[in-house]
Design an enzyme around this catalytic site. Structure first.
Site, mmCIF file in Angstrom:
data_model
loop_
_atom_site.group_PDB
_atom_site.id
_atom_site.type_symbol
_atom_site.label_atom_id
_atom_site.label_comp_id
_atom_site.label_asym_id
_atom_site.label_seq_id
_atom_site.Cartn_x
_atom_site.Cartn_y
_atom_site.Cartn_z
ATOM 1 N N ASP A 101 12.551 0.234 4.346
ATOM 2 C CA ASP A 101 11.130 0.062 4.646
ATOM 3 C C ASP A 101 10.799 0.895 5.880
ATOM 4 O O ASP A 101 11.313 0.646 6.972
ATOM 5 C CB ASP A 101 10.848 -1.420 4.909
ATOM 6 N N ASP A 136 6.049 3.353 0.991
ATOM 7 C CA ASP A 136 6.871 3.309 2.200
ATOM 8 C C ASP A 136 8.119 2.437 2.042
ATOM 9 O O ASP A 136 8.894 2.292 2.986
ATOM 10 C CB ASP A 136 6.048 2.809 3.389
ATOM 11 N N GLU A 137 8.330 1.876 0.856
ATOM 12 C CA GLU A 137 9.491 1.023 0.640
ATOM 13 C C GLU A 137 10.199 1.421 -0.651
ATOM 14 O O GLU A 137 9.565 1.922 -1.587
ATOM 15 C CB GLU A 137 9.085 -0.454 0.537
#
EC number: 2.7.7.7
Length: 415
Positions: A10, A106-107
């Site tokens: 993350d 973003d993960e």
């Protein structure tokens, strides 16, 4: 068979971290990525840790963030830039495994089980990925390590920023079961209220609850959460090359001024529909459902949706459906403060479609060609280089740049 090793990576305060790289003059200052505070619209999409320490939170209205942190700096979102950094991170991940599953931009989950003989333990791989992203991309990540996806995600959330947390068979009850139930994926506000009525406040209490009791109060999600809490998650990490389906593409705005009539709404909905349709075309999708959201200045809000006869990514068809939904569902008791349009039930734009006996196929093809021409002109010369005639009927409203797009990522539950 040896146990799986799953990582969840993350990127910390992702949008804000990327913006800080491009704005070194803001080093040491509170910064948030959001809309335009002068135009009175937008929310905080993400803030850097300096702003968060002063109480700024994701989802907060810009004016609220300004009240809490008067010195905060707002910058507009640049999705194309963030997507580029996301892709660069994905390229780093791909050097360790081909099993990579995005969760938003973003993960991502990574299954590194088959990489241990070559790359080392899960901790070794996590440290190397963390180091590379920091020094190659200039941003930091928090990484969780476990034998399943749910606990790996808990690990990436457990300590931030720039941290690595491992939950294994030996420590998960001591560390995870003490956490609040709301930390578990898919325990939202309403689900948490139901759990609290049952006296369940921690993940451990959820894990040790009677599964039948949870099912009777929560339905099937009760069984799922009970399994998640116990670490009984065998969901595979999808291989690289699998693109998690985008469930919907939408855009919404708090308007530059309150809307007082149908023409005002039409102008804003045109801007939003253009934005949504352009992103559908860019990513090769059509939608089968159009949804609108409306909030008036009395804080009354509602959402309505309509299923289309044929999938579309044509601006005119989307805005026509959206405006008809509005006309059918709003009676002008108060001026309107914000509007949104969302395209849902997406399909690939090249799937075969049954011709509509009641439609005009030639007209549809002309509208598609017109939209793509507008896309190209705006790509080369900017958003305001070409406008629909309706936009010139109100200079304040037509000045809204609805070029900010929101992509809603693939749900954890497949299908």
């Amino acid at each position: 068979m040896s146990e799986r090793v799953i990582l969840h990576s993350d990127m910390n305060c992702f949008y804000a971290s990327v913006e800080m790289l491009h704005h070194p003059e803001f080093t040491g200052m509170p910064l948030a990525v959001g809309g335009d505070p002068e135009a009175r619209h937008g929310i905080v999409l993400t803030a850097n840790y300096i702003a968060k320490q002063k109480g700024v939170k994701t989802g907060m209205a810009l004016w609220q963030a300004k009240q809490i942190c008067p010195e905060i700096i707002f910058v507009p979102p640049r999705m194309d830039l963030y997507l580029r950094f996301s892709q660069m991170a994905r390229e780093i991940y791909s050097e360790y495994t081909d099993k990579i599953e995005p969760y938003g931009i973003d993960e991502a989950w990574l299954d590194v089980s088959d990489s241990r003989n070559l790359k080392g333990s899960g901790m070794t791989i996590a440290r190397e990925i963390s180091h590379r992203i920091k020094y190659e991309l200039g941003v930091t990540v928090s990484i969780g390590i476990s034998w399943n996806k749910i606990y790996a995600k808990l690990g990436s959330d457990y300590k931030k920023p720039d941290a690595i947390t491992e939950f294994n068979r030996e420590n998960y009850k001591d560390r995870i079961w003490q956490l609040p139930a709301t930390d578990l994926l898919y325990v939202g506000r309403q689900t948490n209220k139901k759990l609290q009525k049952l006296g369940i406040r921690t993940i451990g209490q959820l894990a040790e609850s009677d599964e039948k009791l949870l099912e009777s109060h929560l339905g099937k999600i009760g069984n799922v959460l009970w399994a998640f809490a116990n670490g009984w998650d065998e969901d595979p990490v999808c291989k690289e090359g699998y693109e998690a389906p985008v469930k919907s593409i939408g855009n919404s705005t708090t308007t530059p001024r309150d809307l007082e009539n149908d023409l005002d709404v039409w102008i804003i909905q045109i801007a939003l529909a253009e934005s949504v349709a352009a992103r559908l075309r860019k990513h090769g999708f059509k939608c089968k459902t159009v949804e609108i959201t409306v909030r008036d200045n009395g804080l009354y809000s509602f959402s309505r949706q309509i299923h289309l006869r044929q999938p579309t990514n044509i601006t005119n068809e989307i805005v026509t459906a959206a405006f008809q939904l509005f006309k059918d569902n709003y009676k002008w008791e108060h001026p309107i403060r914000s509007l949104g349009i969302r395209a849902a039930d997406l399909v690939l734009d090249d799937i075969p479609v049954q011709l509509d006996l009641f439609g005009n196929q030639e007209k549809k093809e002309k509208l598609e060609k017109l939209d793509r021409t507008v896309d190209e002109i705006r790509r080369r010369f900017g958003y305001f280089s070409i406008q629909r005639a309706a936009m010139y009927q109100d200079k304040v409203l037509s000045h809204l740049d609805a070029g900010t797009h929101t992509i809603h990522p693939h749900s954890y539950f497949h299908g």
